[in-house]
Design a protein around this motif. Structure first.
Motif, short mmCIF file in Angstrom:
data_model
loop_
_atom_site.label_atom_id
_atom_site.label_comp_id
_atom_site.label_asym_id
_atom_site.label_seq_id
_atom_site.Cartn_x
_atom_site.Cartn_y
_atom_site.Cartn_z
N PHE A 14 122.64 19.92 -28.23
CA PHE A 14 123.41 18.39 -27.79
C PHE A 14 123.04 18.14 -26.75
N ALA A 15 124.26 18.61 -25.96
CA ALA A 15 123.81 18.44 -24.99
C ALA A 15 123.31 18.72 -23.54
N PHE A 16 122.66 19.75 -24.54
CA PHE A 16 121.71 20.33 -23.04
C PHE A 16 120.28 19.45 -23.33
N PHE A 17 119.69 18.77 -24.40
CA PHE A 17 118.76 17.81 -24.51
C PHE A 17 119.46 16.77 -23.97
N VAL A 18 120.63 15.87 -23.25
CA VAL A 18 121.23 15.51 -23.21
C VAL A 18 121.02 15.37 -21.57
N ALA A 19 121.15 16.55 -21.31
CA ALA A 19 120.88 17.09 -19.90
C ALA A 19 119.32 16.83 -19.47
N LEU A 20 118.81 16.74 -20.74
CA LEU A 20 117.58 17.16 -20.20
C LEU A 20 117.13 15.76 -19.78
N ILE A 21 117.40 14.61 -20.34
CA ILE A 21 117.14 13.20 -20.41
C ILE A 21 117.72 12.82 -18.42
N ILE A 22 118.82 13.20 -18.45
CA ILE A 22 119.54 12.52 -17.16
C ILE A 22 118.59 13.97 -16.16
N VAL A 23 118.47 14.69 -16.35
CA VAL A 23 117.33 15.05 -15.06
C VAL A 23 116.06 14.93 -14.87
N LEU A 24 115.81 14.76 -16.30
CA LEU A 24 114.25 13.64 -15.74
C LEU A 24 114.39 12.31 -15.51
N ILE A 25 115.79 11.80 -15.34
CA ILE A 25 115.66 10.26 -15.08
C ILE A 25 116.00 10.36 -13.50
N LEU A 35 116.02 13.57 -11.73
CA LEU A 35 115.07 13.55 -10.39
C LEU A 35 114.04 13.13 -9.01
N ASN A 36 113.53 12.16 -9.16
CA ASN A 36 113.18 11.63 -8.69
C ASN A 36 114.08 11.09 -7.21
N GLY A 37 115.48 10.36 -7.81
CA GLY A 37 116.51 10.23 -6.78
C GLY A 37 117.45 11.10 -5.96
N PHE A 38 116.90 12.71 -6.78
CA PHE A 38 117.28 13.48 -6.45
C PHE A 38 115.76 14.28 -5.22
N ASN A 39 114.67 13.94 -5.70
CA ASN A 39 113.82 14.37 -4.91
C ASN A 39 114.05 14.57 -3.14
N ASP A 40 113.82 12.01 -3.05
CA ASP A 40 114.70 11.54 -2.45
C ASP A 40 115.70 11.52 -1.56
N LEU A 41 116.41 12.72 -1.68
CA LEU A 41 117.58 12.83 -1.47
C LEU A 41 117.50 14.05 -0.25
N ALA A 42 116.61 14.77 -0.83
CA ALA A 42 117.11 16.16 -0.96
C ALA A 42 115.64 16.65 -0.38
N LYS A 43 115.03 15.77 -0.01
CA LYS A 43 113.65 15.94 0.70
C LYS A 43 112.29 17.12 0.42
N LYS A 44 112.93 16.67 -1.30
CA LYS A 44 111.85 17.82 -2.17
C LYS A 44 110.88 17.30 -2.96
N GLU A 45 110.02 17.69 -3.19
CA GLU A 45 108.66 17.94 -4.35
C GLU A 45 109.04 18.54 -5.34
N ILE A 46 110.07 19.04 -5.75
CA ILE A 46 110.30 19.46 -7.18
C ILE A 46 110.22 18.75 -8.52
N VAL A 47 109.16 19.45 -9.21
CA VAL A 47 108.67 19.05 -10.05
C VAL A 47 108.93 19.29 -11.50
N PHE A 48 108.84 18.80 -12.94
CA PHE A 48 109.87 19.65 -13.85
C PHE A 48 109.30 20.00 -14.86
N PRO A 49 109.56 21.85 -14.50
CA PRO A 49 109.05 22.86 -14.84
C PRO A 49 108.76 22.97 -16.84
N TRP A 50 107.47 21.90 -17.35
CA TRP A 50 107.83 21.43 -18.46
C TRP A 50 106.51 22.86 -19.19
#
Length: 799
Positions: free
Chosen positions: A345-356, A358-373
């Motif tokens: 359950f925690a993992f699926f909640v974590a996935l939602i947190i990561v998806l929400i 990720l864009n902000g993290f990319n801006d902060l880290a100067k990355k273009e990381i795409v979630f590896p679906w």
């Protein structure tokens, strides 16, 4: 059986909703942080993975020693190419000379754009494994050809076919488009290679490049190689190490040593200290990897603590199961199944947190990381991750709960024991040790950044802009443009320089002066400037005078900085001559007329380098430095400057940079690390507080009757709060005293990489300790005050 375990586990989770939410929330946060850090680490480790032959590709580096100090870098002399092609060709599949990557103006019709690119030899398309979309792969074989990246071609030609079209470069020469290649991915050393021009064109258009053909001392170029299939980087490096030293006596005194830096090390291990590799961004990879592991550990500790704290509530269940024949291994499987359910359950909640996030993290880290679906590897790792986390978080509670003796439990004589809470206390201490260490580390990182930021820059960077002027169109027009910019009232002073204010593009040696020590190997930063340079930067003259157009002799004058004065070992340099030691073709001696204040032109974490500021007699500056009119708004000044610029250079795009913003870029890497560390620290503290909150609630629940009796006997709400809080504060205090020496050792080691560094002060540790105490008090107080204010009559009722 497993299905039955999951069903029972599900019922237990629904029965204890608050406990379930805290467990899933804490684990989800911890797993989300670990996933994000994992994606960042993977992005760092796969830098340059775009190249199939990356294990065979390298850049040539050389080490040179000046006065016992060895520096290492990628700048190469032109004669090295000939020497390697003629004597060592068997070691290489491809060998390619390249200029540095510079912005150039590209024009087609009415469209003019600025793009960065390089002059490269014919091996470029093969060595760089370019994916040709249109045209010929051997696109730079002709002297007047140009290869464009797909994005550059689209910007110039839109949907037109660019092949065969003529592009004007810098308003200097026409080049025909012979190929369009796919943009190189961003996670790559060549991601800003937006066009490629022929090396032969570089030779034809630049006299100084042609003259460097036999000059071993002119290290102004780059060299990339792909080694042969039957050899290794180590063997080739060993073979060519002393080529430059053996072939040129003039540079032998600097003991030049050649080496190949493999592509895999360009991004992560590109730092050198005294000629030896000393790490690089790999340190950040390790840092964030460790942070991710510890954050996950904190979340797992929460699960362990809350599970064991509820042990008495599960004791009868264990007793009944054992009395009807359940084996211990079956009970262990039961509790591990519950752990697995929570983690899933925690993992699926974590996935939602990561998806929400990720864009902000990319801006902060100067990355273009795409979630590896679509990555099977990611999902395989995720399954392992879930299983590992389930075992890590559930193993101790499973072993502990399954050890209860059924007879004692069912007779009602079961007691948790005097030391039963000791493991939980140890885990709480571990949790807050990690959290306090994170706080201390983040505070010291921020201190170091601010220490460098507050370092005197030496000039006034506010209200100063620089305009690149590297096209031939600017040649000989400095005085005209200076008069125009000042006359428009948009600038109060304008100067020209060969390097940007925030960098050093050239270094020179080979000078003698009176009193120079025997055998002294000099190395100066070299910048050619117009006479207005110091006044445009508000750069203070500390000795002597500034350049002046009124003195014809100033064409051979030079200013030195304060560091250069100390470096040369002279007390009164004014009037001294710097003489060229080239006996065959010596340049006229330069007279020192002034000493200027040190300015930070390179890393703000390094000492200022000894510098020469030479009179630019030909006015062929690469940059215009404009001091904006402070009496008008910046936007108004820029609008006027753009209008004036376009009047004189209608075919060139108007470009400018604020010097203060360019200077701020020097802190970007450390600031990103600091911000990310602060965010991860805050999440680690939040996870620890979640666990502490849950643990406090269970302790208060277990001591409900004790609290009721104490209140009946006259205890105040403060007494009850103090009773429940002091144990946790004691544990956090122990954590602080463990974290402080560990943090000091680690951060002191990190600071050693910075010659200009902050001194770790006691208040950094005091602040972290105070913060941890405050956070603990706030977290514990909610449950403690709630328990203290509870009606003792209700807690003492037995019916």
């Amino acid at each position: 059986m497993f299905r039955n375990y999951l069903k029972i586990g599900w019922r237990n989770l629904l029965k204890n909703k608050a406990y379930t939410l805290i467990n899933i929330g804490g684990l989800a946060l911890g797993m989300a942080v670990t996933l994000v850090i994992g994606l960042w680490v993977e992005d760092e480790l796969t830098y340059n993975d775009h190249f199939e032959n990356r294990s065979k590709i390298a850049q040539m580096f050389q080490s040179q020693t000046f006065n016992s100090q060895t520096g290492t870098g990628p700048a190469m002399p032109r004669p090295l190419e000939k020497a390697l092609r003629e004597g060592y060709a068997d070691n290489f599949k491809y060998l390619m000379m390249s200029s540095w990557n510079f912005p150039q103006y590209l024009k087609y019709g009415e469209i003019s754009i600025s793009r960065t690119g390089s002059f490269m030899q014919r091996e470029a398309p093969d060595l760089l494994e370019l994916e040709i979309l249109r045209g010929e792969k051997d696109g730079v074989r002709e002297i007047n050809s140009i290869m464009l990246a797909e994005s550059s071609a689209e910007a110039l030609f839109g949907k037109e076919d660019p092949i065969g079209k003529v592009v004007e470069v810098n308003n200097e020469f026409d080049m025909m488009v012979t190929a369009v290649y796919k943009d190189i991915p961003t996670n790559n050393a060549f991601d800003d290679l937006e066009f490629i021009l022929p090396w032969d064109k570089y030779l034809a258009e630049s006299e100084w490049v042609r003259e460097a053909e036999d000059n071993w001392g002119n290290n102004s170029f780059q060299m990339f190689v792909q080694i042969a299939e039957n050899t290794t980087m180590e063997k080739v490096t060993s073979t060519i190490r002393n080529v430059k030293k053996d072939l040129n006596e003039d540079t032998a005194e600097f003991n030049p040593q050649l080496m190949l830096l493999p592509m895999k090390d360009w991004h992560l291990r590109s730092n050198f200290e005294n000629g030896k590799q000393s790490g690089g961004r790999i340190q950040y990879v390790w840092l964030f990897g460790i942070i991710g592991a510890f954050v996950l550990l904190l979340a797992c500790i929460n699960f362990m603590n809350l599970s064991t704290a509820r042990s008495e509530k599960r004791a009868k269940e264990v007793g009944i199961r054992k009395s009807i024949g359940s084996q211990r291994n079956q009970l262990i499987n039961q509790f591990l199944s519950e752990s697995f359910l929570v983690v899933v359950f925690a993992f699926f909640v974590a996935l939602i947190i990561v998806l929400i996030s990720l864009n902000g993290f990319n801006d902060l880290a100067k990355k273009e990381i795409v979630f590896p679906w679509t990555s099977p590897f990611f999902w395989a790792i995720s399954v392992v991750f879930i299983l590992f986390t389930s075992l890590l978080s559930g193993s101790y509670p499973a072993l502990y709960l399954s050890s209860f003796k059924p007879v004692e439990v069912l007779k009602g004589t079961f007691k948790a024991g005097r030391y039963s809470s000791l493991p939980r206390k140890i885990l709480v201490v571990l949790q807050f040790t990690v959290s306090v260490a994170f706080i201390i580390g983040t505070v010291i990182v921020m201190q170091q950044i601010n220490h460098a930021k507050n370092r005197p820059v030496g000039y006034d960077k506010e209200g100063l802009i620089q305009i690149p002027a590297m096209s031939e169109d600017f040649s000989g027009k400095f005085e005209l443009m200076r008069d125009e910019f000042i006359g428009s009232n948009a600038a109060i002073e304008v100067s020209g320089s060969s390097s940007p204010t925030t960098n050093i593009w050239s270094n020179r040696s080979g000078y003698n002066w009176e009193g120079k020590p025997e055998g002294f190997q000099e190395d100066f930063a070299w910048t050619e400037v117009t006479p207005e340079y110091a006044s445009s930067l508000n750069l203070r003259i500390v000795e002597g005078r500034d350049f002046s157009r009124e003195f014809a002799s100033d064409s051979n004058a030079v200013l030195i900085n304060e560091t250069a004065k100390k470096y040369m070992g002279v007390s009164n340099p004014i009037g001294m001559l710097l003489k060229d030691d080239d006996e065959e073709d010596p340049a006229p001696p330069m007279k020192i007329i002034g000493v200027v204040q040190d300015i930070i032109a390179q890393s703000p974490y390094e000492p200022v380098k000894q510098a020469l500021y030479v009179f630019d007699s030909e006015e062929n500056s690469n940059f215009y430095n404009l001091r904006l009119n402070p009496k008008q708004s910046v936007s108004q000044n820029l609008a006027i400057i753009e209008r004036v610029f376009k009047e004189h250079f209608p075919d060139l795009p108007f470009q400018y940079d604020f010097v203060d913003q360019e200077y701020a870029v020097k802190f970007a890497s450390e600031e990103r690390v600091g911000r990310l560390a602060a965010i991860f620290t805050a999440l680690a503290i939040l996870i620890s507080c979640l666990g502490l909150f849950g643990l406090t609630s269970f302790v208060a629940e277990q001591r409900t009757k004790e609290i009721g009796v104490r209140k009946v006997l006259g205890a105040s709400a403060f007494n009850v709060w103090n009773m429940l809080s002091k144990d946790f504060l004691r544990l956090v205090t122990i954590s602080c005293f463990i974290a402080i020496p560990i943090s000091y050792y680690v951060m002191n080691g990190w600071l050693q990489d910075y010659p200009y560094r902050v001194i770790i002060s006691w208040w950094s540790f005091a602040l972290a300790m105070l913060g941890a105490m405050l956070i603990t008090i706030i977290t514990v107080s909610f449950q403690a005050i709630r328990a203290a204010n509870a009606n003792p009559i209700k807690s003492l009722r037995t019916e």
